[in-house]
Design an enzyme around this catalytic site. Sequence first.
Site, mmCIF file in Angstrom:
data_model
loop_
_atom_site.group_PDB
_atom_site.id
_atom_site.type_symbol
_atom_site.label_atom_id
_atom_site.label_comp_id
_atom_site.label_asym_id
_atom_site.label_seq_id
_atom_site.Cartn_x
_atom_site.Cartn_y
_atom_site.Cartn_z
ATOM 1 N N SER A 66 0.838 -1.199 0.000
ATOM 2 C CA SER A 66 0.000 0.000 0.000
ATOM 3 C C SER A 66 0.878 1.256 0.000
ATOM 4 O O SER A 66 1.663 1.458 -0.928
ATOM 5 C CB SER A 66 -0.963 -0.030 1.192
ATOM 6 O OG SER A 66 -1.975 0.936 1.055
ATOM 7 N N ASP B 163 -10.129 -3.225 -5.749
ATOM 8 C CA ASP B 163 -9.514 -2.619 -4.568
ATOM 9 C C ASP B 163 -10.119 -1.242 -4.324
ATOM 10 O O ASP B 163 -9.960 -0.338 -5.150
ATOM 11 C CB ASP B 163 -8.006 -2.502 -4.791
ATOM 12 C CG ASP B 163 -7.249 -1.981 -3.577
ATOM 13 O OD1 ASP B 163 -7.881 -1.440 -2.650
ATOM 14 O OD2 ASP B 163 -6.014 -2.105 -3.561
ATOM 15 N N HIS C 140 -8.127 -5.034 -0.989
ATOM 16 C CA HIS C 140 -6.896 -4.334 -0.606
ATOM 17 C C HIS C 140 -6.111 -5.184 0.388
ATOM 18 O O HIS C 140 -6.584 -5.476 1.487
ATOM 19 C CB HIS C 140 -7.247 -2.978 0.017
ATOM 20 C CG HIS C 140 -6.056 -2.088 0.227
ATOM 21 N ND1 HIS C 140 -5.371 -1.505 -0.812
ATOM 22 C CD2 HIS C 140 -5.427 -1.686 1.365
ATOM 23 C CE1 HIS C 140 -4.379 -0.768 -0.329
ATOM 24 N NE2 HIS C 140 -4.393 -0.878 0.992
#
Length: 404
Positions: free
Chosen positions: A204, A330, A359
């Site tokens: 991320s 996502d 995610h």
Amino acid sequence: MFLAHFELWDTYWECVSRHYALFICSLTAALYLWGRKRQTPVLVSGKAFSAFLHKHCPVVAERFSPTPWCWGGRLQTLVCALLKSRPRVTYRNELIRTIDGGQISLDWVDNKANATYPESSTRPTVLILPGLTGNSQQSYVLHAIRQATLRGYRCVVFNNRGVGGEELLTPITYCAANTSDLERVVQHVKGLFPHAPVLGAGVSLGGMLLLNYLSRKRTESGMVAGLTISVPWDAQKSSDSMEEPLNWLLFNKYLTNGLCRAVTRHKKILEKVVDLDHVLKARTIREFDERFTSLLFGYKSCTEYYQDASPDKKLPNTAVPILCLNAADDPFSPQHAFPLTIVQNLPNVALLLTAHGGHIAFLQGLFPRGESYMERVFGQFVQAVFEHPRDITKACGIKEEKLS
């Protein structure tokens, strides 16, 4: 009497039959939808890099079958956060100082007992960069470490300033665009083990930071390869997606509260440079970045910070092999922001795209607590890089001696 008994019995079996039929229909529908979801991920890359991945990282060609009862990326993301197992990992903590007087917390797994790489000086090292509010205790970090250590590698987790349990010594935290702390960490790791190859793995926001670092350092990154999972490619588009009502309620609000809690923990030192009362009233990540992050790092606006933090257009500046795993559903990284056109023209970058996965989730199986597709991609790619260094540099058109 017997007639009444049989009538009751018939009624009972009629009820059971109806529920059973309903169950079968529901199960059939679930399996049908699950079957439709079983898709081979799309691999966007140059021909040579694609051939290398198919040979040494065969998971890229496997059908990805998401958990059948996890409908959509949001549910995948939530279920992963709630149910994912946490492998036991014992860390060795190290605090290192920065040029500005701050400190960074590193969590090491030395893997000394491993027989594959008994010599510490040459043992391959995986440098892990967690997400926005994450640290070495996140389940995805623990699973990544398990994958790496089983293969004989050493791991070190780079905890961003103020989130690894250490005190904040200077009024500076972290952001996706500022790579100075990562550069300090890489220099430290390479200084300790100059002959050990280092692979950077960012999740991320950690992936954004890694890509920004690789694009700036190019052949002098100190890394032999990079891997990102669920990276937001365009910070502005990611922020827009996260501010959709349902995404705000499920994710944005929680993450913003986490950022505010981290700031509150270091209130005494941070209140010297920002209006903390104003910061703590932020209701979204964007508002937090407007009131805190962009000011702390000298940006004129949050928009300017997001432009600088977005790694999509910087990929042509990278000079090491990079594999990026993203899911089309996502909520943090919208599909329309994926840099498909850019990657198609690069020999060293590959995008592995699944239709589902959410995610940092990519859950599989009816009880998705253990290894998932994400972990298999991580493990296989790391092994491919460390075990076949000449093949991958050749596939990506990189001269091996240029990687330091």
